[in-house]
Motif scaffolding. Structure first.
Motif, PDB file in Angstrom:
ATOM      1  N   LYS A  34      -2.578  15.025 -13.939  1.00  0.00           N
ATOM      2  CA  LYS A  34      -3.796  15.621 -14.491  1.00  0.00           C
ATOM      3  C   LYS A  34      -4.979  15.419 -13.550  1.00  0.00           C
ATOM      4  N   LEU A  35      -5.088  14.225 -12.997  1.00  0.00           N
ATOM      5  CA  LEU A  35      -6.167  13.947 -12.056  1.00  0.00           C
ATOM      6  C   LEU A  35      -6.008  14.759 -10.779  1.00  0.00           C
ATOM      7  N   GLY A  36      -4.765  14.938 -10.346  1.00  0.00           N
ATOM      8  CA  GLY A  36      -4.486  15.699  -9.125  1.00  0.00           C
ATOM      9  C   GLY A  36      -4.909  17.153  -9.236  1.00  0.00           C
ATOM     10  N   LYS A  37      -4.885  17.707 -10.436  1.00  0.00           N
ATOM     11  CA  LYS A  37      -5.247  19.114 -10.630  1.00  0.00           C
ATOM     12  C   LYS A  37      -6.730  19.380 -10.387  1.00  0.00           C
ATOM     13  N   THR A  38      -7.546  18.356 -10.504  1.00  0.00           N
ATOM     14  CA  THR A  38      -8.990  18.536 -10.318  1.00  0.00           C
ATOM     15  C   THR A  38      -9.517  17.798  -9.091  1.00  0.00           C
ATOM     16  N   MET A  39      -8.637  17.070  -8.410  1.00  0.00           N
ATOM     17  CA  MET A  39      -9.071  16.275  -7.265  1.00  0.00           C
ATOM     18  C   MET A  39      -9.438  17.167  -6.078  1.00  0.00           C
ATOM     19  N   LYS A  40     -10.542  16.839  -5.415  1.00  0.00           N
ATOM     20  CA  LYS A  40     -10.978  17.574  -4.245  1.00  0.00           C
ATOM     21  C   LYS A  40     -10.904  16.671  -3.022  1.00  0.00           C
ATOM     22  N   MET A  41     -10.362  17.227  -1.920  1.00  0.00           N
ATOM     23  CA  MET A  41     -10.264  16.452  -0.681  1.00  0.00           C
ATOM     24  C   MET A  41     -10.334  17.425   0.482  1.00  0.00           C
ATOM     25  N   ALA A  42     -11.068  17.029   1.504  1.00  0.00           N
ATOM     26  CA  ALA A  42     -11.235  17.893   2.681  1.00  0.00           C
ATOM     27  C   ALA A  42      -9.878  18.269   3.271  1.00  0.00           C
ATOM     28  N   GLY A  43      -9.707  19.558   3.552  1.00  0.00           N
ATOM     29  CA  GLY A  43      -8.470  20.045   4.149  1.00  0.00           C
ATOM     30  C   GLY A  43      -7.469  20.559   3.145  1.00  0.00           C
ATOM     31  N   PHE A  44      -7.747  20.373   1.853  1.00  0.00           N
ATOM     32  CA  PHE A  44      -6.827  20.834   0.811  1.00  0.00           C
ATOM     33  C   PHE A  44      -7.573  21.680  -0.215  1.00  0.00           C
ATOM     34  N   ARG A  45      -6.864  22.696  -0.729  1.00  0.00           N
ATOM     35  CA  ARG A  45      -7.445  23.471  -1.813  1.00  0.00           C
ATOM     36  C   ARG A  45      -7.477  22.602  -3.083  1.00  0.00           C
ATOM     37  N   PRO A  46      -8.468  22.858  -3.958  1.00  0.00           N
ATOM     38  CA  PRO A  46      -8.534  22.092  -5.210  1.00  0.00           C
ATOM     39  C   PRO A  46      -7.217  22.156  -5.979  1.00  0.00           C
ATOM     40  N   VAL A  49      -3.862  18.664  -3.581  1.00  0.00           N
ATOM     41  CA  VAL A  49      -3.816  17.411  -2.838  1.00  0.00           C
ATOM     42  C   VAL A  49      -2.435  16.770  -3.033  1.00  0.00           C
ATOM     43  N   PRO A  50      -1.783  16.324  -1.960  1.00  0.00           N
ATOM     44  CA  PRO A  50      -0.447  15.716  -2.080  1.00  0.00           C
ATOM     45  C   PRO A  50      -0.433  14.531  -3.047  1.00  0.00           C
ATOM     46  N   LYS A  51       0.728  14.350  -3.675  1.00  0.00           N
ATOM     47  CA  LYS A  51       0.899  13.319  -4.685  1.00  0.00           C
ATOM     48  C   LYS A  51       0.590  11.923  -4.162  1.00  0.00           C
ATOM     49  N   ASN A  52       1.003  11.655  -2.898  1.00  0.00           N
ATOM     50  CA  ASN A  52       0.789  10.306  -2.369  1.00  0.00           C
ATOM     51  C   ASN A  52      -0.692   9.994  -2.169  1.00  0.00           C
ATOM     52  N   LEU A  53      -1.487  11.045  -1.880  1.00  0.00           N
ATOM     53  CA  LEU A  53      -2.923  10.833  -1.722  1.00  0.00           C
ATOM     54  C   LEU A  53      -3.606  10.644  -3.081  1.00  0.00           C
ATOM     55  N   VAL A  54      -3.093  11.352  -4.095  1.00  0.00           N
ATOM     56  CA  VAL A  54      -3.608  11.154  -5.455  1.00  0.00           C
ATOM     57  C   VAL A  54      -3.310   9.726  -5.897  1.00  0.00           C
ATOM     58  N   GLU A  55      -2.090   9.278  -5.586  1.00  0.00           N
ATOM     59  CA  GLU A  55      -1.685   7.910  -5.930  1.00  0.00           C
ATOM     60  C   GLU A  55      -2.591   6.897  -5.242  1.00  0.00           C
ATOM     61  N   LYS A  56      -2.877   7.138  -3.950  1.00  0.00           N
ATOM     62  CA  LYS A  56      -3.708   6.205  -3.198  1.00  0.00           C
ATOM     63  C   LYS A  56      -5.133   6.140  -3.771  1.00  0.00           C
ATOM     64  N   GLN A  57      -5.634   7.312  -4.193  1.00  0.00           N
ATOM     65  CA  GLN A  57      -7.001   7.387  -4.701  1.00  0.00           C
ATOM     66  C   GLN A  57      -7.133   6.796  -6.107  1.00  0.00           C
ATOM     67  N   TYR A  58      -6.186   7.116  -6.992  1.00  0.00           N
ATOM     68  CA  TYR A  58      -6.350   6.808  -8.416  1.00  0.00           C
ATOM     69  C   TYR A  58      -5.326   5.835  -9.007  1.00  0.00           C
ATOM     70  N   GLY A  59      -4.335   5.426  -8.215  1.00  0.00           N
ATOM     71  CA  GLY A  59      -3.250   4.626  -8.764  1.00  0.00           C
ATOM     72  C   GLY A  59      -3.697   3.358  -9.477  1.00  0.00           C
ATOM     73  N   MET A  60      -4.540   2.552  -8.811  1.00  0.00           N
ATOM     74  CA  MET A  60      -4.979   1.294  -9.406  1.00  0.00           C
ATOM     75  C   MET A  60      -5.849   1.532 -10.651  1.00  0.00           C
ATOM     76  N   GLN A  61      -6.701   2.566 -10.591  1.00  0.00           N
ATOM     77  CA  GLN A  61      -7.555   2.886 -11.741  1.00  0.00           C
ATOM     78  C   GLN A  61      -6.702   3.262 -12.952  1.00  0.00           C
ATOM     79  N   VAL A  62      -5.686   4.085 -12.729  1.00  0.00           N
ATOM     80  CA  VAL A  62      -4.821   4.517 -13.831  1.00  0.00           C
ATOM     81  C   VAL A  62      -4.051   3.328 -14.396  1.00  0.00           C
ATOM     82  N   ASP A  63      -3.541   2.456 -13.523  1.00  0.00           N
ATOM     83  CA  ASP A  63      -2.832   1.256 -14.002  1.00  0.00           C
ATOM     84  C   ASP A  63      -3.748   0.413 -14.887  1.00  0.00           C
ATOM     85  N   PHE A  64      -4.941   0.208 -14.410  1.00  0.00           N
ATOM     86  CA  PHE A  64      -5.911  -0.615 -15.144  1.00  0.00           C
ATOM     87  C   PHE A  64      -6.181  -0.016 -16.530  1.00  0.00           C
TER      88      PHE A  64
END
Length: 445
Positions: A34-46, A49-64
């Motif tokens: 769900k977060l990946g669908k709205t995530m914005k990152m330079a070089g990628f269309r909204p 963004v690849p799953k591993n980058l979504v994980e890197k950005q939000y993984g700890m927040q989601v776990d918490f």
């Protein structure tokens, strides 16, 4: 999940919650998608963004977030199963790493106390009794007359007369004066005015000032000493003695309207004249008497309840009530137009005693209502609303106004509930009737 509840003393409790991190895997995956669908990152269309980058950005927040949500869910399930009477929300403390296979939380919380109800038959309370008679009605009408007072120059004939032969300023007269004050022969700021108007006897001026003005006629002057109090609001003159000279420009006597049908009409009495006006004044005074007597009895009963009942007070409830009182105080400052009221620091500590007392009484009342079946009924609520609505021009509209808002209905319900508690308490306690005058009643807090 461990279900052993540890007693930490008085009302504090602790329970340890455990669950497998793997149990959150599906919810974790769904949250990251769900977060990946709205995530914005330079070089990628909204949304691309690849799953591993979504994980890197939000993984700890989601776990918490998921781990706290799961711990909270397990705690409230436990509270329901164990029938825990919670005094407030738990404080959840993680005891394991985010990546651990087994997630552990400590839930620290308070339970509601046992209320030990005292022996109400040993209590003594006073119930005041006040009768409204003609003197009280006359005084109330005099207040209404003074609200329509107007002034005429003394000695100047007019439709309402000339005020009598005495031209000197008397108590109740409106005077217009010039004045100048000096300290050690030097004028001071705020000590001089022209065409200054005030009414003798209203207490607007210092007593020495009014005393010097009494007896003077238009055109006369007087010089007198005036000692400012040490706590006078003007710091430059506080505690000092000034010499004032006043010159009376005019003396105006008060004319009060006669108590007749025309006066009654001006008070909104369209039919029945003076007799109907007096009846309405008596009705209003009787209502005020009932309100004050009920309030005094309520305050005394609540004090007795507070002293006769024993209980431990939950710290969490007191803290919440302190915050509520702080917010109420802030709203009051804002309504009074105090600058920067939103940012004015209001220490919660100043409300500690008041908050504790309120929480104690709330718990005592709640226990009594439950034990003695004193909850407000629909008929009682309706009767209270009807009684309050009867004082307005359109009672039906007022009734609709109450029933259209749940919070207003709740206020009425609480009012009736308190009345039920008072009736129950006084049915057991020793009640002494005390007859006092309306004036005496008005002075009681």
């Amino acid at each position: 999940m461990a279900v052993q509840i540890e007693n930490l003393g008085q009302l504090d409790r602790k329970v340890t919650l455990e669950f497998a991190r793997a149990d959150l895997a599906k919810a974790r995956e769904a949250r990251l998608v769900k977060l990946g669908k709205t995530m914005k990152m330079a070089g990628f269309r909204p949304g691309k963004v690849p799953k591993n980058l979504v994980e890197k950005q939000y993984g700890m927040q989601v776990d918490f977030e998921l781990q706290f949500d799961k711990a909270s869910e397990l705690f409230y399930e436990l509270a329901q199963i164990e029938k825990i009477a919670l005094a407030g929300q738990p404080r959840l403390e993680p005891k394991s790493e985010l990546e651990a296979d087994t997630i552990v939380f400590d839930a620290l919380f308070e339970v509601l106390p046992e209320v030990k109800i005292g022996d109400f038959s040993k209590a003594e309370v006073t119930k005041y009794l006040t009768e409204i008679a003609d003197p009280e009605i006359d005084r109330a009408i005099d207040v209404l007359r003074k609200q329509q007072v107007h002034y005429h120059p003394r000695g100047e004939a007019g439709h309402h007369g000339d005020g009598g032969a005495n031209m000197a300023a008397q108590a109740g007269d409106q005077v217009v004066i010039d004045f100048v004050g000096k300290i050690d022969g030097v004028e001071f700021a705020g000590g001089k005015a022209e065409n200054f108007e005030y009414v003798l006897g209203e207490g607007r001026m210092l007593p020495e000032f009014e005393a010097a003005t009494l007896g003077l006629k238009a055109g006369e002057s007087k010089t007198f000493p005036l000692a400012f109090p040490a706590d006078y609001h003007g710091k430059d003159v506080a505690g000092k003695t000034a010499e004032f000279t006043i010159t009376v420009k005019s003396v105006n006597w008060p004319h009060l309207p006669a108590v007749d049908d025309a006066f009654a009409l001006s008070m909104g009495v369209t039919e029945g004249g003076v007799a109907k006006m007096r009846a309405e004044v008596k009705e209003n005074l009787d209502r005020e008497v009932k309100r004050r007597i009920t309030s005094l009895l309520k305050n005394e009963v609540m004090e007795k309840l507070n002293s006769l009942c024993e209980l431990d007070v939950p710290k969490s409830l007191v803290a919440s009530e302190q915050e509520r009182l702080v917010e109420s105080a802030r709203q009051d400052l804002m309504q009074r137009g105090i600058p920067n009221a939103k940012d004015v620091p209001i220490p919660v500590e100043m409300f500690a005693e008041q908050a504790t007392k309120r929480v104690r009484l709330g718990l005592i009342l709640g226990d009594l209502v439950k034990q003695q079946n004193l909850a407000a009924t629909a008929d009682q609520i309706k009767a209270e609303i009807d009684e309050q609505a009867a004082t307005y021009e359109d009672p039906k509209e007022v009734v609709r106004w109450f029933y259209s808002n749940p919070s207003r209905l709740k206020d009425i319900e609480n009012l009736v509930l308190e009345d039920n508690v008072i009736k129950y308490f006084t049915s057991l306690a020793k009640v002494t009737d005390k007859v006092i005058s309306f004036e005496e009643l008005s002075k009681l807090n």
